[in-house]
Design a protein around this motif. Structure first.
Motif, short mmCIF file in Angstrom:
data_model
loop_
_atom_site.label_atom_id
_atom_site.label_comp_id
_atom_site.label_asym_id
_atom_site.label_seq_id
_atom_site.Cartn_x
_atom_site.Cartn_y
_atom_site.Cartn_z
N LEU A 65 19.30 32.99 14.86
CA LEU A 65 17.94 32.82 14.34
C LEU A 65 17.92 32.52 12.85
CD1 LEU A 65 16.04 35.59 16.33
CD2 LEU A 65 16.29 33.15 16.86
N TYR A 76 14.90 28.10 15.15
CA TYR A 76 13.64 28.77 15.43
C TYR A 76 13.69 29.41 16.82
CZ TYR A 76 11.45 26.51 11.44
OH TYR A 76 11.12 26.11 10.17
N ASN A 133 6.94 28.12 14.68
CA ASN A 133 5.85 29.07 14.84
C ASN A 133 4.51 28.39 15.15
OD1 ASN A 133 7.60 31.29 14.34
ND2 ASN A 133 7.44 30.85 12.13
N SER A 167 9.17 34.47 11.23
CA SER A 167 10.61 34.71 11.24
C SER A 167 11.09 35.04 9.85
CB SER A 167 11.36 33.51 11.81
OG SER A 167 11.10 32.37 11.04
N ALA A 183 13.04 37.10 14.58
CA ALA A 183 11.80 36.39 14.87
C ALA A 183 10.82 37.40 15.46
CB ALA A 183 12.06 35.26 15.85
#
Lengths: 121, 108
Positions: free
Chosen positions: B27, B31, B51, B65, B70
């Motif tokens: 991460l 994403y 996002n 994140s 996240a």
């Protein structure tokens, strides 16, 4: 609208084979990847791999090589998952999912309704 | 074992805010996406890529994140939000996809 419609539930004996279909509509089938995801009873989601719907080239996740085969019939906008030499531990719901990449990330925006495969003697 | 780690279960009072987290080294580079899964239904994408929220997903769902974590935040949780939530992302090689183990969200 985008739809992925999978074939119905199946009950199979150990050692048999099964072929699950995933018929796509509402978009250009060969434009986007098709992924397969498994959910065993009481378990989480597990990515099985994907198939390039343009070239037909499959990629398998670890643990899904050998008995698992992804294929296509682009004439009917359908992806297939075939599992051979079925074992009890293959009992699960199998989902197809369209994969998209938007320049930042790869994600599954549309999913089939799932196909329950039960392996039992 | 999953390369993405989620808390197995989280609960939230109706109308309150809850955060569901997903941790993993990948991460830092990729994403996470978030999916809602209810019994007998197909998973639904609720947050993806940078996002983003797909059309039709209520704006009480948001993603963020930081570092190797996240988060999916539900602001003003509703009874219909009770479900399992899974994160996914690329694995450490970048070539494959990996799912987190899932978080069962209970709305009290």
């Amino acid at each position: 609208q985008v739809q992925l419609v999978q074939s119905g539930s199946e009950l199979k004996r150990p050692g048999a084979s099964v072929k699950v279909s995933c018929k796509a509509s509402g978009y250009t089938f060969t434009k986007d990847a098709m992924n397969w995801v498994r959910q065993a009873p009481g378990q989480g989601l597990e990515w099985m791999g994907w198939i390039n719907t343009n070239s037909g080239n499959p990629t398998y996740a670890q643990g899904f090589t050998g008995r698992f085969v992804f294929s296509l019939d682009t004439s009917v906008n359908t992806a297939y998952l075939q599992i051979s030499s079925l074992k009890a531990e293959d009992t699960a719901i199998y989902f197809c999912a369209r994969g998209l990449y938007d320049g930042y990330g790869y994600y599954f925006d549309y999913w089939g309704q799932g196909t329950l495969i039960t392996v039992s003697s | 074992s999953s390369e993405l780690t989620q808390d197995p279960a989280v609960s939230v009072a109706l109308g309150q805010t809850v955060r569901v987290t997903c941790q993993g080294d990948s991460l830092r580079n990729y994403y996470a996406n978030w999916y809602q899964l209810k019994p007998g239904q197909a998973p639904i994408l609720v947050i993806y890529s940078k996002n983003n929220r797909p059309s039709g997903i209520p704006d009480r769902f948001s993603g963020s994140s930081s570092g190797n974590t996240a988060s999916l935040t539900i602001t003003g949780a509703q009874a219909e939000d009770e479900a399992d939530y899974f994160c996914d992302s690329r694995d450490s090689s970048g070539n494959h996809v990996v799912f987190g183990g899932g978080t069962k969200l209970t709305v009290l």
